[in-house]
Design an enzyme around this catalytic site. Structure first.
Site, PDB file in Angstrom:
ATOM      1  N   HIS A   1       0.655  -1.192   0.218  1.00  0.00           N
ATOM      2  CA  HIS A   1       0.244  -0.219   0.047  1.00  0.00           C
ATOM      3  C   HIS A   1       0.774   1.261   0.028  1.00  0.00           C
ATOM      4  CE1 HIS A   1      -3.772  -2.257   0.511  1.00  0.00           C
ATOM      5  NE2 HIS A   1      -3.199  -2.793   1.753  1.00  0.00           N
TER       6      HIS A   1
ATOM      7  N   ASP B   1      -4.584 -12.946   3.128  1.00  0.00           N
ATOM      8  CA  ASP B   1      -5.711 -12.470   3.541  1.00  0.00           C
ATOM      9  C   ASP B   1      -7.109 -12.807   2.864  1.00  0.00           C
ATOM     10  OD1 ASP B   1      -5.044  -9.002   3.556  1.00  0.00           O
ATOM     11  OD2 ASP B   1      -4.628 -10.606   2.021  1.00  0.00           O
TER      12      ASP B   1
HETATM   13  N1  LIG Z   1     -13.124  -2.317   6.552  1.00  0.00           N
HETATM   14  C1  LIG Z   1     -11.838  -1.977   6.168  1.00  0.00           C
HETATM   15  C2  LIG Z   1     -10.728  -1.923   7.064  1.00  0.00           C
HETATM   16  C3  LIG Z   1      -9.220  -1.871   6.308  1.00  0.00           C
HETATM   17  N2  LIG Z   1      -8.336  -1.875   7.189  1.00  0.00           N
HETATM   18  C4  LIG Z   1      -6.635  -1.462   6.693  1.00  0.00           C
HETATM   19  C5  LIG Z   1      -6.596  -2.921   5.810  1.00  0.00           C
HETATM   20  C6  LIG Z   1      -5.209  -2.987   5.607  1.00  0.00           C
HETATM   21  C7  LIG Z   1      -4.629  -4.148   4.630  1.00  0.00           C
HETATM   22  C8  LIG Z   1      -2.992  -4.388   4.950  1.00  0.00           C
HETATM   23  C9  LIG Z   1      -2.792  -5.305   3.876  1.00  0.00           C
HETATM   24  O1  LIG Z   1      -3.322  -6.995   3.992  1.00  0.00           O
HETATM   25  O2  LIG Z   1      -3.144  -5.298   2.384  1.00  0.00           O
HETATM   26  C10 LIG Z   1      -1.270  -5.507   3.866  1.00  0.00           C
HETATM   27  F1  LIG Z   1      -0.696  -6.595   2.809  1.00  0.00           F
HETATM   28  F2  LIG Z   1      -0.403  -4.502   3.332  1.00  0.00           F
HETATM   29  F3  LIG Z   1      -0.807  -5.887   5.123  1.00  0.00           F
HETATM   30 ZN   LIG Z   2      -4.417  -7.095   2.512  1.00  0.00          ZN
END
Ligand SMILES: NCCCNCCCCCC(O)(O)C(F)(F)F
Ligand SMILES: [Zn+2]
Length: 342
Positions: A159, A284
């Protein structure tokens, strides 16, 4: 497969995030690495390798100098006026406001971030530097003849834009690795981002360049973070037109739909004929991930790895997300095993 990791990721602990309007312990927790190390160790997937130090020059090939200076000094500035608890951004600029770096640390935190998901603690910067060294060490191993390597990076990176942190990401490890492959003589590099969330940072860094093809399979940003990038019509711009491909999928996607997107992305990668492939591996996409809405199951990661192996490319796997801590090790190990057996 060499597995590169460092205990320095542990410095990025005790951090928090703003989730559903509340400050909660971060889902991107240190235990994720321990579970992955245990699973890949049990499967004997490869020797563990320490990263070699590469300094900041390779990072500055991708990231803005002011941003890196900020990351390296933010904790000192945050604690200078007595705050000894985790640092989070709180104030951001609206379109029409000025993109100026304020002197004030709260202003800097907002200037250099796009969400409140990038918490800084005392050991964050050291962990981030180690993560970049881990990815760069993976490049070295492959450039020196290894067919593949696994960069167990933490914190994640996809990100992070050239000058902006967010979504648990600070330095874009996959982007730094892609640039390093080019600097080591590669003419073309492909990045295949299979994390549940769109890799907005990686896309933006290479968006106007034809020497890095970026393919993302992810949750539709109309429904899911990062919301403001990752749509199917984003194909690159200028010289980069045609070298970016997004495969957004709806909530509830299982491997039937997800695998079809993987097939389409792999065809693009094969046609591009890169000298190296970087896989931004987030798991994820797993059905029990606490913050995600896809339905992949553990055996699907074996199939994912095997399909990627069929590309027959030197492949660097860079760790991104995955928050079902009890299953993250199995799912990462399955991906790597599929890649090795493919
Ligand atoms: N309801 C939405 C909540 C979102 N919260 C932030 C999610 C971040 C994901 C991070 C990721 O998993 O993409 C990384 F790979 F960068 F770690
Ligand atoms: Zn992610």
């Amino acid at each position: 497969m060499q597995i590169i990791h460092s205990p320095r990721h542990l410095g990025h602990s005790g951090h928090v995030e703003l989730m559903n309007g509340r400050v909660v312990p971060a889902f991107e927790k240190p235990e994720r690495v321990a579970m992955i190390l245990r699973a890949v160790g049990e499967r004997q997937l490869g020797p563990f390798v320490d990263p070699t130090a590469h300094g900041l020059d390779p990072v500055l090939k991708v990231h803005d100098e002011a941003f890196i200076r900020f990351l390296s000094t933010a904790w000192q500035q945050w604690t200078a006026d007595g705050r000894d608890f985790p640092a989070l951004p709180s104030f951001w600029k609206a379109p029409g406001m000025r993109a100026i770096e304020p002197d004030n640390i709260d202003g800097k935190l907002g200037h250099f971030s796009f969400d409140a998901g990038c918490c800084i603690v005392a050991g964050t910067w050291d962990a981030v530097q180690a993560g970049a060294d881990i990815a760069l060490t993976g490049v070295d191993l492959i450039a020196d003849g290894q067919p593949n390597a696994f960069a167990l990076c933490r914190p994640p990176g996809h990100h992070a834009h050239a000058g902006t942190m967010g979504g648990y990401c600070f330095v874009n490890n996959a982007a730094v690795a892609a640039q390093s492959f080019l600097d080591r003589g590669a003419a073309r590099v492909a990045v295949l981002d299979v994390d549940y969330h769109h890799g907005n940072g990686t896309q933006s860094i290479f968006y106007d360049r034809p020497d890095v093809l970026v393919c993302n399979i992810h949750a539709d940003p109309m429904q899911e973070f990062p919301y403001f990038l990752g749509y199917a019509d984003e194909a690159g711009q200028g010289p980069g037109e045609g070298f970016n491909a997004n495969f957004p999928l709806p909530w509830g996607a299982d491997f039937e739909g997800w695998g079809a997107a993987l097939e389409a992305a792999c065809v693009l990668v094969a046609d591009y004929a890169p000298d190296a492939l970087i896989v931004s591996l987030g798991v994820d996409t797993y059905k029990d991930d606490p913050i995600s809405q896809f339905r992949l199951d553990s055996p699907d990661y074996l199939k994912m790895g095997a399909r990627i192996a069929k590309l027959g490319l030197p492949t660097l796997v860079v760790m991104e997300g995955g928050y079902a801590v009890e299953a993250i090790g199995i799912n990462v190990a399955n991906t790597l095993e599929g890649l090795l057996q493919g």
